[in-house]
Design an enzyme around this catalytic site. Structure first.
Site, PDB file in Angstrom:
ATOM      1  CD  GLU A  60      -2.777   1.208   2.449  1.00  0.00           C
ATOM      2  OE1 GLU A  60      -2.764   0.293   3.292  1.00  0.00           O
ATOM      3  OE2 GLU A  60      -3.501   2.220   2.538  1.00  0.00           O
ATOM      4  NE  ARG A  77       2.879  -8.120   9.982  1.00  0.00           N
ATOM      5  CZ  ARG A  77       2.823  -7.013   9.223  1.00  0.00           C
ATOM      6  NH1 ARG A  77       3.735  -6.079   9.324  1.00  0.00           N
ATOM      7  NH2 ARG A  77       1.838  -6.835   8.383  1.00  0.00           N
ATOM      8  CE  LYS A 108       3.021   0.080   5.059  1.00  0.00           C
ATOM      9  NZ  LYS A 108       2.518  -0.037   3.678  1.00  0.00           N
TER      10      LYS A 108
END
Ligand code: ATP
Ligand code: MG
Length: 567
Positions: free
Chosen positions: A43, A268, A278
């Site tokens: 994204e 992850r 982020k």
């Protein structure tokens, strides 16, 4: 939970990881005619970090291994948080890591028309409805994992009314937040994601690609799986938190009746002494805790690049850690190991004195300058040799000298001998101190002309070898010594009443002025060196020929794991 991998072992074993097993099984069965097509779907709402690098290496690596393809697709469904700045940086970072999406650059926003049509299919089937509840009301009626939710009073709207309202939502007839389109699934499902999730919201926001063409935007969950389907992705690899979304993605694909990719989840990547979300990285940038996304202390790809990491070292790190099915934290010293291993082969050796003290060779001719020859890289003969000027007054590291040393100290001390690398054996005769502070200002030595490096008679052995630079030839350089950004191994796991920011390391950057070999002044930004005996350094983007700036990539040894602070 900490999982440490031994890189040497990993290389030798090379068994299939669980994703490769699934893919090989699919190929054997002839699923998708044996095609392998993956994608990396960021994204564009921030810069990429080392966790993304793991995902990039995995997706592009699998395609390469199985002769397949990888798409780069921007999942740009939230215009409020997204920006072209991020799109550009992401493309730059993927390329820099060494991967090529060829002509397969896609944007979820390119599929807005298809996604809208899919929503209409669901409405026609009675599987989606326009709901006039507010966001708060929807959230309040969702229930909890143990208590079912409550059905919306708008759930029983007719297909015609839903089609009419949905097209009027698109035509900008209603203000933001007044209506949403929801899937009609099951408010009693034990999986919260199946409780009539929102598919579209009204958002009068400018999109970085579609401009003002749309005032309704699909939710991420309604866009992601269908985008994979449109691109005919065979293996849609994502992180574990999407496992619970999988039944929903499969429901969409089934109800719409389109090609079904196979979703595979892996853990992850987390790395010690840093944060990876982020949102938090953006906070560090906005609040000025770091100088920008590319601050060399950041775990971002551009930060690592500026710090002096190479693409090879990051790819090697990603391969070494492998893929896991359970969440784990990788020790940052493994990443540092990978860059040391790479730069050891790649970086030319340079003499640089970080904390200089003067050495004067009393018996060396005043104006003589000799050119001392040294190999650029003992690991790589093809790098050749270079000449370094040597003269009467030199700098050595202040802590390579002790006035009153313990027995085991093999460096310079009164009456003791050391070799100056690629030069002579010298012997300390006396020191001059500052009368007030007692600090040593000059170390007076004699040199032995019979011991010049490379000469046949120079074989006399001494225990210590020191690096040095000639005072009148040395160039000043600003050297930025980085330490970990956080003092806590897992800053996300903050104690009560604290946040990750309470663990910021106040000493994560120390700036010193070093004296370096004159050859460094010709270096270009991102050129890398091993400063003999101290570490690996890379030329910073702030560097100019008039004012050299170098970043320490890593110290030469992993002093952290031994519990010592780097000097
Ligand atoms: P954040 O939650 O920090 O915003 P994200 O996962 O939402 O990150 P995306 O831009 O959606 O960020 O991620 C793009 C791809 O990278 C996704 O496929 C995601 O699974 C993967 N990815 C993101 N973070 C990691 C990580 N720490 N380890 C491995 N893969 C990751
Ligand atoms: Mg995401």
């Amino acid at each position: 939970m900490e999982e440490k991998a031994n890189p040497e072992e990993e290389k030798n074993i090379r068994s299939l990881n669980f994703i490769e097993e699934i893919i090989e099984e699919d190929i054997r069965k002839g699923t998708n005619e044996g095609r392998v097509h993956t994608r990396f779907p960021p994204e564009p709402n921030g810069y990429l970090h080392i966790g993304h690098a793991k995902s990039i290496c995995l997706n592009f690596g699998l395609a390469k291994k199985y002769n397949g393809k990888t798409n780069l697709r921007f999942d740009d469904t939230n215009p409020v948080k997204e920006d072209v700045e991020y799109v550009d940086s992401i493309m730059e970072d993927v390329k820099w890591l060494g991967f090529d999406w060829e002509d397969r650059l896609f944007f979820a926003s390119d599929y807005f028309e298809e996604l809208y049509a899919y929503a209409v299919i669901l409405i026609r089937k009675g599987k989606a409805y326009v709901c006039d509840m507010t966001a708060e009301e929807i959230s309040e009626t969702r229930g909890t994992p143990t208590r079912p939710g409550k059905e919306s009073p708008f759930r029983s709207r007719s297909v015609e009314e839903n089609l009419d309202l949905f097209s009027r939502m698109r035509n900008s007839e209603f203000p933001d937040g007044t209506r949403v389109l929801r899937a009609k699934i099951d408010m009693g499902s034990p999986n919260m994601h199946m409780r009539d999730p929102v598919l579209y919201r009204i958002l009068h926001a400018h999109h970085h690609r579609t401009g003002d063409q749309w005032c309704i935007y699909p939710m991420y969950d309604f866009a992601h799986g269908q985008s994979d389907s449109i691109e005919r992705i065979t293996h849609s690899i994502c992180t574990l938190e999407f496992e619970v979304h999988r039944p929903l993605y499969e429901w969409f694909i089934r109800e719409i009746g389109i090609y079904a990719p196979r979703q595979i989840e892996f853990a992850r990547l987390n790395v010690t002494y840093t944060v990876m979300s982020k949102r938090k990285l953006l906070e560090l940038v906005r609040d000025g805790n770091v100088t920008g996304w590319d601050d060399p202390r950041m775990p971002t790809i551009c930060g690592l690049r500026r710090r002096g990491f190479t693409p090879e070292s990051i790819r090697n790190f990603a391969n070494t850690i492998g893929v896991a099915k359970r969440d784990n934290v990788i020790d940052v010293s493994l990443l540092e190991f990978c860059i040391r291993e790479d730069l050891n082969k790649r970086a030319n050796r340079i003499m640089a004195v970080l904390n200089p003290v003067k050495v004067i060779l009393d018996n060396y001719p005043d104006d003589l300058v000799e050119e001392m020859e040294s190999v650029n890289n003992p690991e790589d003969e093809s790098k050749g040799k270079r000449k370094m000027p040597f003269s009467k007054t030199l700098f050595i590291e202040r802590d390579d000298f002790m006035e009153d040393p313990p027995n085991k100290f093999f460096r310079l001390a009164p009456g003791r001998e050391v070799r100056l690398k690629a030069a002579y054996i010298i012997r300390c005769e006396s020191v001059v101190k500052d009368a007030e502070t007692g600090e040593i200002e000059e170390i007076h030595c004699t040199y032995d002309p019979q011991t010049k490096s490379g000469m046949p008679e120079s074989n006399r052995k001494v225990k210590g070898t020191l690096h040095w630079v000639s005072e009148k030839h040395a160039v000043k350089a600003e050297v930025r010594l980085y330490d970990r950004l956080f003092t806590n191994e897992n800053p996300d796991d903050a104690e009560e009443g604290k946040t990750y920011k309470d663990y910021l390391n106040p000493d994560s950057l120390r700036i010193i002025t070093a004296m370096v070999e004159p050859a460094v002044s010709l270096a270009a930004v991102l050129d890398k060196f091993q400063f003999e005996r101290t570490g690996y350094f890379s030329v910073d983007k702030d560097s100019t020929p008039q004012h050299l700036v170098l970043n320490r990539v890593v110290p030469l040894r992993d002093s952290w794991s031994k519990g010592e602070k780097v000097k």
